[in-house]
Scaffold this motif. Sequence first.
Motif: not given
Length: 432
Positions: A23, A26-27, A45, A282, A284, A310
């Motif tokens: 992603r 950070e992802g 993924e 973040t 989120n 993110y």
Amino acid sequence: MFVVEHNMDIVRRADWLVDVGPRAGEGGGEVLYSGPVAGLAGVDESVTRPFLFPDGSGAADDGGAHLRGLAGDGGRSTTRRDAAGWLELRDISRHNLRDLDADFPLGVLTAVTGVSGSGKSTLVSQVLAEVVGARLHPEADTTAQAKDDPETAEAEVAAPLSVGPVSGLDQLDRLVKVDQKPIGRTPRSNLATYTGLFDAVRKEFAATDEARARGFGAGRFSFNVAGGRCETCQGEGFVAVELLFLPGSYGPCPECHGSRYNPETLEVTYRGKNVAEVLGMTVNAAAEFLDAVPAAARSLQTLREVGLGYLRLGQPATELSGGEAQRIKLATELQRAQRGHSLYLLDEPTTGLHPADVELLMAQLHRLVDAGNTVIVVEHEMDVVAAADWVIDLGPAGGDAGGKIIAVGTPAAVARSKKSRTAPYLAAVLGG
Ligand SMILES: Nc1ncnc2c1ncn2[C@@H]1O[C@H](COP(=O)(O)OP(=O)(O)OP(=O)(O)O)[C@@H](O)[C@H]1O
Ligand SMILES: [Mg+2]
Ligand SMILES: [Zn+2]
């Protein structure tokens, strides 16, 4: 040859493919796959995979089916909207536009197409922006903006604009250009300050018992004014390091270690976190942490919907990508009370965006239109054009051989044009 690319038609023709993710932010940061293109079909993924192999079979050429999927699923049904009125400009002359008449439908999403140099940016980013801007916001800072922005300033000196009668402006009350330029030029702005959600955060800190006992108001929790901030770095969190014989660089502030605040300010906590820790969250995480603060929660929710969950609240404006900056601007528009009479102008907004991000962007644009606003995008991506309500195609070629409106109508109508160089590409996406 190494190419960083979002266009799947180009990716498909590469000999070797490296997919990074899974992603954003950070992802991400991992190499998910490195090998021949077909092998990505086995990487579950990968966010790129469904766009490269839309039917799931791993077949490399789908004849544009993935684009039809996007046109159909881009956050709305496939029914076209009808114009709520028209913005009509007559006798436009600038660059290669000569005595051009152009009619823009209001209350719908319009795509302006045409080969490079045909006059799209001249028409939308310059003429429309200047004419509508000057009449809707006569006293506004359009000149300040122009001075600030070398491109606009130069264009204004280089090319005089002449335009005849304009009608339809009474149905608009605001003009907004949404580009990929940074949301701020210094590390002093970030998404929390830009969207205004930091105001709500500072008020919450000021309302705590600790802050009241010490007499700290909301201003104390700003890193942009003296009072609560670290004075060594003046709230920037880092300081310039002069190195002999080497270009200057930045290092973390030795006093606050990057927190931006002085120790007394950091002693005040809201729900167990100090203000620097909140800026380090973040979107989120902050959405959960600030769910009791409606003004902040609304901003955070919109930022999540545009795929920016993110990002860290305090990430400096100077460290955001163009696509991130653009989506922060759109999220800020979406979180406003919907007034429904704004004109949004975007010049090639999908530049630099992954197809998954293009979907998010398009869903936002359609939401703005559903709320009664008008959106005009200059665009080369045919999936975006196919999802528009109306298309204005300029051409036939670039430079002096362009500057004319060649085809106009719904995407399907423009795709049938015999004269338009855009038509065959649009037809391929529409499946005609
Ligand atoms: N400042 C300028 N002075 C004179 N001519 C200009 C200026 N800016 C652009 N032009 C010319 O006007 C024509 C239209 O340019 P414009 O930028 O509107 O094209 P465009 O359709 O947006 O192209 P692209 O898809 O490459 O962005 C081109 O021939 C260009 O060379
Ligand atoms: Mg252009
Ligand atoms: Zn400091």
